[in-house]
Design an enzyme around this catalytic site. Sequence first.
Site, PDB file in Angstrom:
ATOM      1  N   ASN A 267      18.652  -8.810  -3.256  1.00  0.00           N
ATOM      2  CA  ASN A 267      19.908  -8.252  -3.742  1.00  0.00           C
ATOM      3  C   ASN A 267      21.011  -9.299  -3.646  1.00  0.00           C
ATOM      4  O   ASN A 267      21.274  -9.821  -2.560  1.00  0.00           O
ATOM      5  CB  ASN A 267      20.297  -7.031  -2.900  1.00  0.00           C
ATOM      6  CG  ASN A 267      21.449  -6.253  -3.509  1.00  0.00           C
ATOM      7  OD1 ASN A 267      21.260  -5.458  -4.422  1.00  0.00           O
ATOM      8  ND2 ASN A 267      22.651  -6.492  -3.022  1.00  0.00           N
ATOM      9  N   GLU A 268      21.585  -9.645  -4.764  1.00  0.00           N
ATOM     10  CA  GLU A 268      22.745 -10.548  -4.817  1.00  0.00           C
ATOM     11  C   GLU A 268      22.601 -11.756  -3.897  1.00  0.00           C
ATOM     12  O   GLU A 268      23.311 -11.874  -2.882  1.00  0.00           O
ATOM     13  CB  GLU A 268      24.037  -9.794  -4.498  1.00  0.00           C
ATOM     14  CG  GLU A 268      24.429  -8.811  -5.575  1.00  0.00           C
ATOM     15  CD  GLU A 268      25.828  -8.233  -5.372  1.00  0.00           C
ATOM     16  OE1 GLU A 268      26.341  -8.281  -4.237  1.00  0.00           O
ATOM     17  OE2 GLU A 268      26.396  -7.728  -6.350  1.00  0.00           O
TER      18      GLU A 268
ATOM     19  N   CYS B 118      23.008 -22.188   4.438  1.00  0.00           N
ATOM     20  CA  CYS B 118      22.779 -21.955   5.862  1.00  0.00           C
ATOM     21  C   CYS B 118      22.790 -23.310   6.561  1.00  0.00           C
ATOM     22  O   CYS B 118      22.466 -24.333   5.954  1.00  0.00           O
ATOM     23  CB  CYS B 118      21.436 -21.249   6.026  1.00  0.00           C
ATOM     24  SG  CYS B 118      20.850 -21.178   7.732  1.00  0.00           S
TER      25      CYS B 118
ATOM     26  N   CYS C 201      21.276 -23.993   9.714  1.00  0.00           N
ATOM     27  CA  CYS C 201      20.377 -23.993  10.869  1.00  0.00           C
ATOM     28  C   CYS C 201      19.566 -25.289  10.890  1.00  0.00           C
ATOM     29  O   CYS C 201      19.566 -26.054   9.923  1.00  0.00           O
ATOM     30  CB  CYS C 201      19.466 -22.767  10.841  1.00  0.00           C
ATOM     31  SG  CYS C 201      18.112 -22.858   9.661  1.00  0.00           S
TER      32      CYS C 201
ATOM     33  N   ARG D  15      24.116  -7.398   6.463  1.00  0.00           N
ATOM     34  CA  ARG D  15      23.002  -7.716   5.564  1.00  0.00           C
ATOM     35  C   ARG D  15      23.161  -9.173   5.148  1.00  0.00           C
ATOM     36  O   ARG D  15      24.140  -9.810   5.529  1.00  0.00           O
ATOM     37  CB  ARG D  15      22.975  -6.780   4.357  1.00  0.00           C
ATOM     38  CG  ARG D  15      24.232  -6.847   3.532  1.00  0.00           C
ATOM     39  CD  ARG D  15      24.152  -5.987   2.278  1.00  0.00           C
ATOM     40  NE  ARG D  15      25.434  -6.010   1.601  1.00  0.00           N
ATOM     41  CZ  ARG D  15      25.709  -5.358   0.482  1.00  0.00           C
ATOM     42  NH1 ARG D  15      24.792  -4.617  -0.098  1.00  0.00           N
ATOM     43  NH2 ARG D  15      26.895  -5.429  -0.078  1.00  0.00           N
TER      44      ARG D  15
ATOM     45  N   CYS E 122      17.055 -25.651   8.104  1.00  0.00           N
ATOM     46  CA  CYS E 122      17.679 -26.063   6.841  1.00  0.00           C
ATOM     47  C   CYS E 122      17.967 -27.561   6.858  1.00  0.00           C
ATOM     48  O   CYS E 122      17.797 -28.253   5.858  1.00  0.00           O
ATOM     49  CB  CYS E 122      18.972 -25.291   6.600  1.00  0.00           C
ATOM     50  SG  CYS E 122      18.656 -23.635   5.952  1.00  0.00           S
TER      51      CYS E 122
ATOM     52  N   GLU F  88      24.309  -2.743 -11.465  1.00  0.00           N
ATOM     53  CA  GLU F  88      25.275  -1.931 -10.722  1.00  0.00           C
ATOM     54  C   GLU F  88      26.556  -1.920 -11.543  1.00  0.00           C
ATOM     55  O   GLU F  88      27.172  -2.966 -11.743  1.00  0.00           O
ATOM     56  CB  GLU F  88      25.553  -2.534  -9.343  1.00  0.00           C
ATOM     57  CG  GLU F  88      24.324  -2.617  -8.450  1.00  0.00           C
ATOM     58  CD  GLU F  88      24.610  -3.250  -7.086  1.00  0.00           C
ATOM     59  OE1 GLU F  88      25.788  -3.396  -6.714  1.00  0.00           O
ATOM     60  OE2 GLU F  88      23.638  -3.610  -6.399  1.00  0.00           O
TER      61      GLU F  88
ATOM     62  N   CYS G 243      18.170 -16.646   6.997  1.00  0.00           N
ATOM     63  CA  CYS G 243      17.995 -17.952   6.378  1.00  0.00           C
ATOM     64  C   CYS G 243      16.786 -17.884   5.445  1.00  0.00           C
ATOM     65  O   CYS G 243      15.685 -17.557   5.884  1.00  0.00           O
ATOM     66  CB  CYS G 243      17.760 -18.993   7.467  1.00  0.00           C
ATOM     67  SG  CYS G 243      17.221 -20.572   6.797  1.00  0.00           S
TER      68      CYS G 243
ATOM     69  N   GLU H  42      28.998   1.492   3.724  1.00  0.00           N
ATOM     70  CA  GLU H  42      29.633   1.767   2.435  1.00  0.00           C
ATOM     71  C   GLU H  42      29.931   3.251   2.239  1.00  0.00           C
ATOM     72  O   GLU H  42      29.860   3.787   1.142  1.00  0.00           O
ATOM     73  CB  GLU H  42      28.780   1.203   1.303  1.00  0.00           C
ATOM     74  CG  GLU H  42      28.721  -0.305   1.404  1.00  0.00           C
ATOM     75  CD  GLU H  42      28.096  -0.994   0.210  1.00  0.00           C
ATOM     76  OE1 GLU H  42      27.301  -0.358  -0.496  1.00  0.00           O
ATOM     77  OE2 GLU H  42      28.401  -2.172   0.013  1.00  0.00           O
TER      78      GLU H  42
HETATM   79  C1  GAL Z   1      27.199  -4.926  -4.515  1.00  0.00           C
HETATM   80  C2  GAL Z   1      25.888  -4.770  -3.761  1.00  0.00           C
HETATM   81  C3  GAL Z   1      25.562  -3.320  -3.472  1.00  0.00           C
HETATM   82  C4  GAL Z   1      26.777  -2.628  -2.926  1.00  0.00           C
HETATM   83  C5  GAL Z   1      27.902  -2.761  -3.911  1.00  0.00           C
HETATM   84  C6  GAL Z   1      29.148  -2.038  -3.499  1.00  0.00           C
HETATM   85  O1  GAL Z   1      27.705  -6.199  -4.348  1.00  0.00           O
HETATM   86  O2  GAL Z   1      24.828  -5.325  -4.488  1.00  0.00           O
HETATM   87  O3  GAL Z   1      24.511  -3.246  -2.559  1.00  0.00           O
HETATM   88  O4  GAL Z   1      27.103  -3.206  -1.713  1.00  0.00           O
HETATM   89  O5  GAL Z   1      28.200  -4.116  -4.075  1.00  0.00           O
HETATM   90  O6  GAL Z   1      29.735  -2.607  -2.388  1.00  0.00           O
HETATM   91 ZN    ZN Z   2      18.745 -22.062   7.600  1.00  0.00          ZN
END
Ligand code: GAL
Ligand code: ZN
Length: 660
Positions: free
Chosen positions: A141-142, A151, A153, A103, A156, A298, A107, A346
Amino acid sequence: MYYGADYYPEHWPEERWPLDAEMMAEAGLNIVRLAEFAWAKLEPERGRFDFDWLDRAIAALAARDIHVVLGTPTAAPPAWLVRENPEVLRVRADGRRVHFGFRRSVCLVSETYRAHSQRIVQAMAEHYRDNPAVVGWQIDNEFGCHDSARCYCDECRRAFQAWLRERYGSLEALNRAWGTVFWSQTYTDWQDIPLPYADVEQPNPGLALDYRRFASDANVAYQRLQVEILRRLCPGHFVTHNFMAGQFQELNYFDLARDLDFVSWDNYPDLRRSDPAQLAFNHTCIRGWKGQSFWVMEEEAGPPGNTVIGPSPRPGDIRLWTYQAIAHGADAIVYFRWRTCRFGAEEYWHGILDHDGKPRRRYCEVQQMGRELERVGDEIVGAEVRSQVAIVFDWDAAFALQAQPNNPDLNYIDHLRRYFTELHRRNVSVDIIPWNADLRHYKLVLAPMFHVLPPEAAAHFEKYVDKGGTILFDVRTGVKEACNQAVDMPLPGLVADLCGVTVAEYDSLPRGLRVPLLIDADPSTAAAPEGQVWCDVLALQGAKVIARYGGQYYACRPAVAINTHGRGRAVYVGTVGDAAFYERLLGWLLETVDVRPLLETPAGVEAMARWQGTQRMLFVLNHTDSPQTVTLPAEHRDLLSGQVLHGAATLGPKDVWILI
Ligand code: GAL
Ligand code: ZN
């Protein structure tokens, strides 16, 4: 108060969803985050959207009054998208394009990827804008996770060149700012400007800093692309993003926070790495990025792990971590994850439930908390933290010191944490702020390693001091101009006059070499604290000595000094101390500025306060495994137990009071 879990209905048979929703409701959960990795299921082929399954999952949850935060699924594009547009894959600093299969592999500058992202976000927003169960959005996400902040490339590179053109206006200005006369790097065409690729062993420092700034801006711009769609189509929903922990230093988090309604973050205390002070520091940074309360999107709820498995949270840990987050400004807690997945990368990252979906110890703990929060949560939501001490966080300093750490043992955020840890030990509430914050609220401002010092920041600090404030600077402050050239003046550069000292010379110490620090007011050398890593030898220009070096060729020369300027004071600390040093230094400084601890507590017991108007809520958290006696100078009622407490009171192992 929102209290919930990250839920992946797409990982489980549909027949299970109603039971999950029922078990959630029974544990007091009232919110879930959904869909942040579900792009391939939401858009199985280009332009064909399938929201039916997600609608049904949301309906199953809504039937139990559970609200939904929807994740935009752009952190993991579907395989067809990458097959059709392989150029969206990110390129690493070594020039290799990453492969599909993980994941954060794309870019965010890529026009193609931006267009696809817009499409899926718009489709989701149109579909869910009127769904009454949906209350808000988590973008992506994060950002920056898995080393994806920058990146390399070609797209970029071209975007960086355009960014530079915008910033500098002309090549002459850029050449001057970067000092490209060095090693024959003078640019006569924008397209010659490289990225700091891995094989460019020591990139020009100006280029290195600008590339970090550019890449941070690019992430912010990508987030904004999504924010704009969501604001336009879903005006009734909030928009947030889940930030990485406090020690992550790759993106300017003040900038990333600006476009959001509030910041969220992912808290994985993991017994192997984190102590309460570290966790408190992370929460403090997160609260600081936007200067307001936040969500934990989380929160660790089981043994972490992907290929190997980390330790299980001990009984009471999940509850204690949750209350600690709330004490530091969390207004909602969402556990990662509801149920441990039976497949995927995971497979061993445990949630509240294990693979088999049966409720056990961790579920019971979450449920206990759920019952407590049903009673007290709404009293806490929105309460502010009020601190008299601030630590200035500067992303230019973080980025410049990444490019040139000065000493292998100097790390910006770890260094800020030295001050934080001592303040935390004393139960002194601290804010993390940007330099241009309103400093008048604070009795004491610490600006450690303020490395890249623009004239506006120096003037801002000086004004604060002249009006009566007290500020602290230390090593490697004022060393650089904004373009990352060294200043043409004695250090600490633009704040030398404010501090009443100049650095006569400096000594970057090899690991393990320590220099005793002799405190002038207390000349006993027994158990003298020690300096390490770095020693600035100070020449006094009006300041008064606080401590001197007790060794090396600069024995007896000043190491720490205080200067009166206007109605206030500036302290300059010329070294990196050990814990004993910061204990002495901050003890003295807090007394000087008259800041008292929230509460005196035994070691391992943390106190932190939030305010709802004039009502103070004092959180007392026992991080140890044994009961602790805490002396309460006044009578309090504990919101959790209802007990009235006064004088010597016993707080159980891992237990918590919320005192009013
Ligand atoms: C976080 C991420 C989640 C999951 C979690 C546990 O960094 O946002 O998607 O991966 O860690 O690994
Ligand atoms: Zn790039």
